[in-house]
Design a protein around this motif. Sequence first.
Motif, short mmCIF file in Angstrom:
data_model
loop_
_atom_site.label_atom_id
_atom_site.label_comp_id
_atom_site.label_asym_id
_atom_site.label_seq_id
_atom_site.Cartn_x
_atom_site.Cartn_y
_atom_site.Cartn_z
N GLY A 79 6.06 -5.26 18.51
CA GLY A 79 7.36 -5.84 18.85
C GLY A 79 7.99 -6.50 17.64
N TYR A 130 13.61 -9.92 18.26
CA TYR A 130 14.07 -11.26 17.86
C TYR A 130 12.89 -12.14 17.42
CZ TYR A 130 15.36 -16.14 18.67
OH TYR A 130 15.52 -17.49 18.55
N TRP A 131 11.84 -12.21 18.24
CA TRP A 131 10.75 -13.16 17.99
C TRP A 131 9.67 -12.59 17.07
CZ3 TRP A 131 11.18 -18.10 18.37
CH2 TRP A 131 10.06 -18.92 18.44
N CYS A 165 4.24 -2.43 15.00
CA CYS A 165 4.64 -1.33 15.87
C CYS A 165 5.90 -1.72 16.62
CB CYS A 165 3.51 -1.03 16.85
SG CYS A 165 4.05 0.02 18.22
N ASP A 166 6.86 -0.82 16.70
CA ASP A 166 8.02 -1.02 17.57
C ASP A 166 8.53 0.34 18.02
OD1 ASP A 166 10.11 -3.70 17.90
OD2 ASP A 166 10.76 -1.73 18.59
N SER A 221 14.47 -1.19 14.70
CA SER A 221 13.52 -2.28 14.41
C SER A 221 12.51 -1.84 13.36
CB SER A 221 12.78 -2.69 15.69
OG SER A 221 13.68 -3.24 16.60
N HIS A 273 3.69 -6.74 28.53
CA HIS A 273 2.58 -7.56 28.01
C HIS A 273 1.21 -7.09 28.52
CE1 HIS A 273 5.22 -11.39 27.14
NE2 HIS A 273 5.61 -10.33 26.47
N LEU A 284 -0.19 -3.65 27.07
CA LEU A 284 -0.52 -3.76 25.64
C LEU A 284 -1.72 -4.69 25.44
CD1 LEU A 284 3.15 -3.98 24.31
CD2 LEU A 284 1.54 -2.12 23.82
N GLU A 316 2.92 -13.22 23.96
CA GLU A 316 4.12 -14.04 24.17
C GLU A 316 4.16 -14.64 25.57
OE1 GLU A 316 6.25 -15.64 22.68
OE2 GLU A 316 5.36 -14.91 20.85
N THR A 333 4.71 -22.13 22.62
CA THR A 333 5.08 -22.69 21.31
C THR A 333 5.32 -24.20 21.33
OG1 THR A 333 6.39 -20.66 21.24
CG2 THR A 333 6.51 -22.09 19.31
N GLN A 387 18.21 -11.96 28.98
CA GLN A 387 17.13 -10.98 28.91
C GLN A 387 17.45 -9.89 29.94
OE1 GLN A 387 14.63 -11.08 26.70
NE2 GLN A 387 15.23 -13.05 25.85
N1 LIG Z 1 7.82 -18.50 22.25
C1 LIG Z 1 9.12 -18.50 22.16
O1 LIG Z 1 9.77 -19.54 21.93
C2 LIG Z 1 9.85 -17.21 22.36
C3 LIG Z 1 11.16 -17.05 21.92
C4 LIG Z 1 11.78 -15.81 22.12
C5 LIG Z 1 11.11 -14.79 22.75
N2 LIG Z 1 9.85 -14.99 23.19
C6 LIG Z 1 9.10 -13.93 23.88
O2 LIG Z 1 8.88 -12.86 22.98
C7 LIG Z 1 8.88 -11.62 23.67
C8 LIG Z 1 9.89 -10.70 23.00
O3 LIG Z 1 11.17 -11.30 23.08
P1 LIG Z 1 12.33 -10.92 22.06
O4 LIG Z 1 13.42 -11.89 22.32
O5 LIG Z 1 11.79 -10.75 20.69
O6 LIG Z 1 12.74 -9.48 22.64
P2 LIG Z 1 13.52 -8.32 21.87
O7 LIG Z 1 14.05 -7.42 22.94
O8 LIG Z 1 14.46 -8.88 20.87
O9 LIG Z 1 12.39 -7.56 21.06
C9 LIG Z 1 11.35 -6.84 21.67
C10 LIG Z 1 10.97 -5.67 20.77
O10 LIG Z 1 9.85 -5.01 21.34
C11 LIG Z 1 10.03 -3.61 21.22
N3 LIG Z 1 9.21 -2.96 22.27
C12 LIG Z 1 9.41 -2.99 23.61
N4 LIG Z 1 8.43 -2.35 24.24
C13 LIG Z 1 7.59 -1.90 23.30
C14 LIG Z 1 6.38 -1.17 23.33
N5 LIG Z 1 5.83 -0.79 24.49
N6 LIG Z 1 5.77 -0.86 22.17
C15 LIG Z 1 6.33 -1.24 20.99
N7 LIG Z 1 7.48 -1.94 20.89
C16 LIG Z 1 8.09 -2.26 22.03
C17 LIG Z 1 11.51 -3.40 21.37
O11 LIG Z 1 11.94 -2.17 20.80
C18 LIG Z 1 12.08 -4.62 20.63
O12 LIG Z 1 12.32 -4.36 19.27
C19 LIG Z 1 9.20 -11.96 25.13
O13 LIG Z 1 8.02 -12.04 25.86
C20 LIG Z 1 9.85 -13.33 25.05
O14 LIG Z 1 9.65 -14.10 26.23
C21 LIG Z 1 9.20 -16.16 22.98
#
Ligand SMILES: NC(=O)c1ccc[n+]([C@@H]2O[C@H](COP(=O)([O-])OP(=O)(O)OC[C@H]3O[C@@H](n4cnc5c(N)ncnc54)[C@H](O)[C@@H]3O)[C@@H](O)[C@H]2O)c1
Length: 354
Positions: free
Chosen positions: A29, A32-33, A53-54, A59, A97, A100, A114, A143, A179
């Motif tokens: 992934g 964003y995060w 991996c993405d 990405s 989640h 994976l 996450e 976090t 989301q």
């Molecule tokens: N801890 C924190 O403060 C915090 C903040 C933001 C997001 N998060 C968590 O992080 C996780 C991701 O959120 P985000 O905002 O980055 O989402 P996002 O949609 O911006 O990014 C997710 C990425 O994962 C990729 N992806 C999806 N399924 C996949 C798979 N099976 N194999 C490979 N790649 C895959 C997508 O292409 C995308 O680039 C979520 O669980 C979210 O709750 C946590």
Amino acid sequence: MATFLTKPQDSSATQGPRSKALVRFGVVGYGYWGPKVIRNLDLLEEAKVVAICDKSAVSRRKAEKAYSGVLVTDEANELMTSPDIDAIAVVTPVWTHYELAKAALENGKHIFVEKPFTSNSAQAEELIALAAEKNLKIMVDHTFLFTAAVQKIKQLMQEGELGKLYYYDSTRVNLGLFQHDVNVIWDLAPHDLSIMDHLIEKSPEAIVATGQTHLNGHEDIAFITLYFPDKVIAHLNVNWLSPVKVRTTMISGEKKMLVWNDTEADEKVKVYDRGVNISSREGVYNLLVNYRSGDMWAPRIEQTEALSQELAYFVDCIVNDKTPMNDGKAGLRVVKMLEAASESLRQRGALVYL
Ligand SMILES: NC(=O)c1ccc[n+]([C@@H]2O[C@H](COP(=O)([O-])OP(=O)(O)OC[C@H]3O[C@@H](n4cnc5c(N)ncnc54)[C@H](O)[C@@H]3O)[C@@H](O)[C@H]2O)c1
């Protein structure tokens, strides 16, 4: 259990050459995060990101540009089965989640997952059992537990500064980020639920949640009330449709009250020596209530990046075989609260017991 590479010996060390364990990470992934997780892992002496991996080509291009020399792939299985990877960070949408994380554990990798841990408690329980069977670590990215503000609040509560706890009341609202796969409860509430779990150290007995959908079919505003043992009550307001960003939490005890404003640069936590004293209990008509209005002080809060502290702790837990405080069980407790809130929401605010 995975074995660790050893980083080159540090000849500049004054204590003589020293070799350190190196935990090799694969990160799934890069949205964003994900980049934040990778940047913080990269800063750690005892960790190295060896593969990303993405599914998204956009990405992957970004990852390749930022990390030349690191394997970038669209095939998660390549990471899961690689003998050169000790731990997998799962930084993808919630509904992915479980699959994976399970694949990683089955292949002998520790997992950093996450928040929220999984989409339901059965999945979380299965992952916890699998990790225990294989002697692998699970850390769920709660976090906020690693912010200096929460650590200070925890310290104040442990030292009895607030006295017996009365309530926890939090507002966590902003405009977006919407989301696509979860509602605002599953997106924003895990932060407060994990903080409450950490501070209150008890599970709620019952939950009430109300909310409404306006834009994309998922609830974008919700109000959650949690009833804890010993008359402790908690309330959360989570909202993606707020014109302003508010991150304010009030915690009140019988001795003192505190306000944590996370949008403040300095003085995030303020402790108020204010409270209510009952002076007399002689008869229903003779109840005297005194309001105590004393000083306010703001404890010093370190400026540290929570994710960096958290990932260093994860690596330490792996290398030194420790159980993280935000392990799979902590993740499961949060998922159970989310499930109860979802059930209450579905029944338009029915009281749901845990
Ligand atoms: N801890 C924190 O403060 C915090 C903040 C933001 C997001 N998060 C968590 O992080 C996780 C991701 O959120 P985000 O905002 O980055 O989402 P996002 O949609 O911006 O990014 C997710 C990425 O994962 C990729 N992806 C999806 N399924 C996949 C798979 N099976 N194999 C490979 N790649 C895959 C997508 O292409 C995308 O680039 C979520 O669980 C979210 O709750 C946590």
